[in-house]
Motif scaffolding. Structure first.
Motif, PDB file in Angstrom:
ATOM      1  N   GLU A  90     -10.543  45.060  -7.248  1.00  0.00           N
ATOM      2  CA  GLU A  90      -9.618  44.407  -6.327  1.00  0.00           C
ATOM      3  C   GLU A  90      -8.782  43.440  -7.141  1.00  0.00           C
ATOM      4  O   GLU A  90      -9.313  42.608  -7.880  1.00  0.00           O
ATOM      5  CB  GLU A  90     -10.379  43.653  -5.236  1.00  0.00           C
ATOM      6  N   SER A  92      -4.654  41.365  -6.914  1.00  0.00           N
ATOM      7  CA  SER A  92      -3.500  41.120  -6.051  1.00  0.00           C
ATOM      8  C   SER A  92      -2.351  42.070  -6.357  1.00  0.00           C
ATOM      9  O   SER A  92      -1.580  42.420  -5.466  1.00  0.00           O
ATOM     10  CB  SER A  92      -3.037  39.665  -6.174  1.00  0.00           C
ATOM     11  N   LEU A 163     -14.290  46.985  -6.065  1.00  0.00           N
ATOM     12  CA  LEU A 163     -14.023  47.518  -4.737  1.00  0.00           C
ATOM     13  C   LEU A 163     -15.336  47.981  -4.118  1.00  0.00           C
ATOM     14  O   LEU A 163     -16.260  48.375  -4.835  1.00  0.00           O
ATOM     15  CB  LEU A 163     -13.066  48.710  -4.823  1.00  0.00           C
ATOM     16  N   GLU A 167     -13.602  51.209  -0.056  1.00  0.00           N
ATOM     17  CA  GLU A 167     -12.284  50.858  -0.592  1.00  0.00           C
ATOM     18  C   GLU A 167     -11.903  51.779  -1.745  1.00  0.00           C
ATOM     19  O   GLU A 167     -10.758  52.232  -1.843  1.00  0.00           O
ATOM     20  CB  GLU A 167     -12.258  49.402  -1.067  1.00  0.00           C
ATOM     21  N   GLU A 168     -12.857  52.064  -2.619  1.00  0.00           N
ATOM     22  CA  GLU A 168     -12.567  52.946  -3.752  1.00  0.00           C
ATOM     23  C   GLU A 168     -12.280  54.361  -3.272  1.00  0.00           C
ATOM     24  O   GLU A 168     -11.361  55.023  -3.775  1.00  0.00           O
ATOM     25  CB  GLU A 168     -13.697  52.950  -4.774  1.00  0.00           C
ATOM     26  N   TYR A 171      -8.844  54.459  -2.062  1.00  0.00           N
ATOM     27  CA  TYR A 171      -7.929  54.397  -3.208  1.00  0.00           C
ATOM     28  C   TYR A 171      -7.793  55.784  -3.842  1.00  0.00           C
ATOM     29  O   TYR A 171      -6.685  56.236  -4.147  1.00  0.00           O
ATOM     30  CB  TYR A 171      -8.453  53.386  -4.232  1.00  0.00           C
TER      31      TYR A 171
END
Length: 177
Positions: A90, A92, A163, A167-168, A171
């Protein structure tokens, strides 16, 4: 008499509207409940996400999609490792993507190991990052990202955490599938 009739009709109309409204909203809730897919238990979602990640790592990289790591410059090799970390962390901001597959990690490791680096410390850093990746261990990804990011004089997009599997998996699906 007419006044009572009008008041009676008003009450009847109000009751009718209230009944229709009650029926409409109750039926609407029942329809919405029936139409909504059942939410999977968190453990099942995590298991599915981990399966997506594992399949992505184990898939064979087609020869025409395998980067020519042996002919890349030191800076290009550093950028490739950096891009791979984006799948795991993660941050920004993320610029650049490269799917992590076993084939690519092995080929990248060999290219870095066999390249004559101007800065042996850079070569050592990259090999140290990639060594556990060969076995599918990416627990060092946040540290790896930030180490490479720092080497590249990054000032935006420092990795904060790994992550989650969900989340991964998202992605991977967004960027590679």
């Amino acid at each position: 008499m007419i006044k009572r009739f009008i008041v009676g009709m008003g009450i009847a109309a109000s009751m009718f509207i209230a009944g229709v409204t009650y029926f409409y909203f109750n039926k609407g809730e029942a329809i919405a409940t029936e139409a909504a897919p059942a939410k999977k238990p968190a453990a099942e979602e995590e298991t599915e996400a981990k399966a997506v990640i594992k399949a992505s790592f184990r898939q064979k990289t087609p020869k025409n999609e395998m980067p020519a790591y042996s002919s890349m410059s030191e800076d290009e090799l550093v950028q490739e490792v950096h891009n791979m970390t984006h799948q795991k962390v993660e941050a920004s901001e993320k610029w650049g993507v490269s799917e992590i597959t076993k084939d690519k990690v092995d080929a990248l490791y060999m290219a870095i190991q066999n390249k004559n680096f101007g800065d042996p410390g850079l070569q050592h850093m990259l090999l140290r990052i990639l060594k556990p990746w060969e076995k599918g261990d990416f627990s060092n990804a946040v540290k790896a990202h930030n180490e490479v990011w720092s080497y590249q004089h990054g000032n935006i997009g420092k990795a904060q955490r790994l992550l989650t599997p969900a989340e991964e998996a998202a992605y991977i699906k967004k960027n590679f599938k």
